[in-house]
Design an enzyme around this catalytic site. Structure first.
Site, PDB file in Angstrom:
ATOM      1  CB  SER A 132      23.982  53.757 -26.428  1.00 37.32           C
ATOM      2  OG  SER A 132      23.084  52.832 -27.000  1.00 37.32           O
ATOM      3  CE1 TYR A 146      17.799  51.672 -20.909  1.00 36.80           C
ATOM      4  CE2 TYR A 146      18.660  49.481 -21.332  1.00 36.80           C
ATOM      5  CZ  TYR A 146      18.856  50.776 -20.908  1.00 36.80           C
ATOM      6  OH  TYR A 146      20.105  51.167 -20.478  1.00 36.80           O
ATOM      7  CE  LYS A 150      20.149  53.811 -22.531  1.00 35.95           C
ATOM      8  NZ  LYS A 150      20.723  55.105 -22.086  1.00 35.95           N
TER       9      LYS A 150
HETATM   10  N1  LIG Z   1      24.749  49.848 -15.433  1.00 31.26           N
HETATM   11  C1  LIG Z   1      24.437  49.195 -16.531  1.00 31.26           C
HETATM   12  O1  LIG Z   1      24.434  47.962 -16.553  1.00 31.26           O
HETATM   13  C2  LIG Z   1      24.123  49.946 -17.779  1.00 31.26           C
HETATM   14  C3  LIG Z   1      24.187  49.239 -18.991  1.00 31.26           C
HETATM   15  C4  LIG Z   1      23.908  49.912 -20.173  1.00 31.26           C
HETATM   16  C5  LIG Z   1      23.609  51.258 -20.144  1.00 31.26           C
HETATM   17  N2  LIG Z   1      23.543  51.935 -18.950  1.00 31.26           N
HETATM   18  C6  LIG Z   1      23.212  53.365 -19.006  1.00 31.26           C
HETATM   19  O2  LIG Z   1      24.121  54.102 -18.208  1.00 31.26           O
HETATM   20  C7  LIG Z   1      23.507  55.320 -17.793  1.00 31.26           C
HETATM   21  C8  LIG Z   1      23.765  55.536 -16.309  1.00 31.26           C
HETATM   22  O3  LIG Z   1      23.173  54.490 -15.576  1.00 31.26           O
HETATM   23  P1  LIG Z   1      23.921  53.793 -14.353  1.00 31.26           P
HETATM   24  O4  LIG Z   1      24.225  52.407 -14.746  1.00 31.26           O
HETATM   25  O5  LIG Z   1      24.988  54.663 -13.833  1.00 31.26           O
HETATM   26  O6  LIG Z   1      22.697  53.675 -13.306  1.00 31.26           O
HETATM   27  P2  LIG Z   1      22.373  54.517 -11.989  1.00 31.26           P
HETATM   28  O7  LIG Z   1      23.475  54.339 -10.997  1.00 31.26           O
HETATM   29  O8  LIG Z   1      21.024  54.090 -11.564  1.00 31.26           O
HETATM   30  O9  LIG Z   1      22.362  56.039 -12.472  1.00 31.26           O
HETATM   31  C9  LIG Z   1      21.316  56.569 -13.248  1.00 31.26           C
HETATM   32  C10 LIG Z   1      21.421  58.081 -13.133  1.00 31.26           C
HETATM   33  O10 LIG Z   1      20.461  58.696 -14.012  1.00 31.26           O
HETATM   34  C11 LIG Z   1      19.858  59.746 -13.286  1.00 31.26           C
HETATM   35  N3  LIG Z   1      18.569  60.181 -13.818  1.00 31.26           N
HETATM   36  C12 LIG Z   1      17.443  59.459 -14.013  1.00 31.26           C
HETATM   37  N4  LIG Z   1      16.457  60.255 -14.478  1.00 31.26           N
HETATM   38  C13 LIG Z   1      16.991  61.518 -14.579  1.00 31.26           C
HETATM   39  C14 LIG Z   1      16.496  62.772 -14.998  1.00 31.26           C
HETATM   40  N5  LIG Z   1      15.222  62.943 -15.397  1.00 31.26           N
HETATM   41  N6  LIG Z   1      17.337  63.842 -14.990  1.00 31.26           N
HETATM   42  C15 LIG Z   1      18.609  63.713 -14.580  1.00 31.26           C
HETATM   43  N7  LIG Z   1      19.130  62.557 -14.134  1.00 31.26           N
HETATM   44  C16 LIG Z   1      18.331  61.468 -14.152  1.00 31.26           C
HETATM   45  C17 LIG Z   1      19.739  59.198 -11.880  1.00 31.26           C
HETATM   46  O11 LIG Z   1      19.496  60.268 -11.001  1.00 31.26           O
HETATM   47  P3  LIG Z   1      18.489  60.187  -9.721  1.00 31.26           P
HETATM   48  O12 LIG Z   1      19.350  59.864  -8.544  1.00 31.26           O
HETATM   49  O13 LIG Z   1      17.880  61.536  -9.648  1.00 31.26           O
HETATM   50  O14 LIG Z   1      17.490  59.099 -10.016  1.00 31.26           O
HETATM   51  C18 LIG Z   1      21.110  58.573 -11.728  1.00 31.26           C
HETATM   52  O15 LIG Z   1      22.055  59.568 -11.382  1.00 31.26           O
HETATM   53  C19 LIG Z   1      22.016  55.193 -18.163  1.00 31.26           C
HETATM   54  O16 LIG Z   1      21.780  55.956 -19.329  1.00 31.26           O
HETATM   55  C20 LIG Z   1      21.837  53.714 -18.451  1.00 31.26           C
HETATM   56  O17 LIG Z   1      20.813  53.484 -19.372  1.00 31.26           O
HETATM   57  C21 LIG Z   1      23.791  51.293 -17.781  1.00 31.26           C
END
Ligand SMILES: NC(=O)c1ccc[n+]([C@@H]2O[C@H](COP(=O)([O-])OP(=O)(O)OC[C@H]3O[C@@H](n4cnc5c(N)ncnc54)[C@H](OP(=O)(O)O)[C@@H]3O)[C@@H](O)[C@H]2O)c1
Length: 274
Positions: A132, A146, A150
């Site tokens: 989340s 967003y 979430k």
């Molecule tokens: N980093 C933060 O600050 C933060 C904070 C709160 C929550 N989150 C949550 O953490 C999770 C991971 O994000 P992250 O921070 O690691 O960012 P990230 O490095 O940009 O990774 C996002 C991942 O999601 C994948 N993705 C997007 N659409 C997809 C789909 N249709 N099917 C399969 N994979 C898909 C992307 O793959 P592609 O390479 O194919 O695009 C990428 O591997 C997300 O749910 C995000 O909302 C992140």
């Protein structure tokens, strides 16, 4: 030894979690939309990490990834619903072409992946980790779509926690604040329409000033997630980092104030009893 099925392993939390799990000797089914993007990561862990294509919006691909996981490792203990991206902009600025696909990934994709995984998890129990966000704890101007996605993730996960308890399946809702992944870079879409009236709540500035400067270290986040998945007393909600904790504290205090301030008036709504 645990076996993990993780979505969105091409970068960020998904990639780091897949690596950390494999490095400590666990088995990993790492998935990504573009499977080529994760092959190099998996190469050193032959026999312990397999890579599969999975766009979470494709329910058939989710079922096929689950079948392949059963064929290769006999199943898995931990499903990690990690794939996701954000859409920033005021509600009035966003369009269906922008917000519907975001819900398809963050919400319906998570549902389909979970539905595909449940028949396997129900056999011998396990853990479902859902990514989340602090944005899933409290809404804020400029991030409403967003937030909504979430919040849906939170509702689904809380319901799953109750309904899966009899099967020995635990749910861990991870609520990170800002962490230094690709998220604020390539995984945020800004609503194309910019209305000057909403300049005060625009997130554009937030993204530009914070991308690359987020205080959160994703490797430390992964260490906490691993610890929670291994623990017998893991919480249902796991805010990650001081910003997520502050959001949760503010939300709890504001909720408490609202409930208390109008309690006598808002509670008097049942039929009068004779
Ligand atoms: N980093 C933060 O600050 C933060 C904070 C709160 C929550 N989150 C949550 O953490 C999770 C991971 O994000 P992250 O921070 O690691 O960012 P990230 O490095 O940009 O990774 C996002 C991942 O999601 C994948 N993705 C997007 N659409 C997809 C789909 N249709 N099917 C399969 N994979 C898909 C992307 O793959 P592609 O390479 O194919 O695009 C990428 O591997 C997300 O749910 C995000 O909302 C992140």
């Amino acid at each position: 030894m645990k076996t993990w099925l993780i979505t969105g392993c091409s970068s960020g939390f998904g990639q780091r979690l897949a690596l950390a799990a494999a490095q400590r000797g666990d088995q990993v089914i790492a998935t990504a939309r573009n499977v080529k993007s994760i092959e190099e990561m998996a190469a050193p862990f032959a026999g312990r990490m397999i890579t599969l294509p999975l766009d979470v919006t494709d329910a058939a691909a989710a079922r096929s990834a689950v079948n392949k996981a059963v064929e290769t490792f006999g199943g898995f203990d931990v499903l990690v619903n990690n794939a996701g991206y954000g859409l920033y902009g005021a509600i009035e600025e966003g369009t269906p072409e922008e917000y519907r696909p975001m819900f398809e990934v963050n919400v319906f994709g998570l549902i389909e992946t979970t539905r595909a995984a449940l028949p396997v998890l129900r056999r011998k129990g396990g853990t479902i980790v859902t990514m989340s966000s602090g944005a899933g704890i409290a809404g804020g101007g400029g991030g409403g779509y967003y937030n909504a996605a979430k919040f849906a993730v939170e509702g689904i996960s809380e319901a799953l926690a109750g309904e899966l308890e009899p099967f020995g399946i635990r749910v861990l809702i991870v609520e990170p604040g800002p962490f230094r992944t690709d998220f604020l870079g390539r995984s945020i879409i800004m609503a194309a329409q910019e209305m000057p009236d909403y300049a005060a709540s625009s997130r554009k500035h937030y993204r530009e000033t914070n991308d690359g400067n987020q205080a959160g270290d994703p490797d430390k986040a992964i260490a906490v997630i691993l610890q929670a998945v291994d623990a017998d007393d893991a919480p249902l909600h796991l805010p990650l980092g001081p910003i997520a904790h502050a959001i949760a504290e503010r939300k709890l205090a504001a909720f408490r104030r609202d409930i208390d301030a109008w309690r006598d008036i808002s509670i008097a709504t049942d039929f009068d009893r004779p």
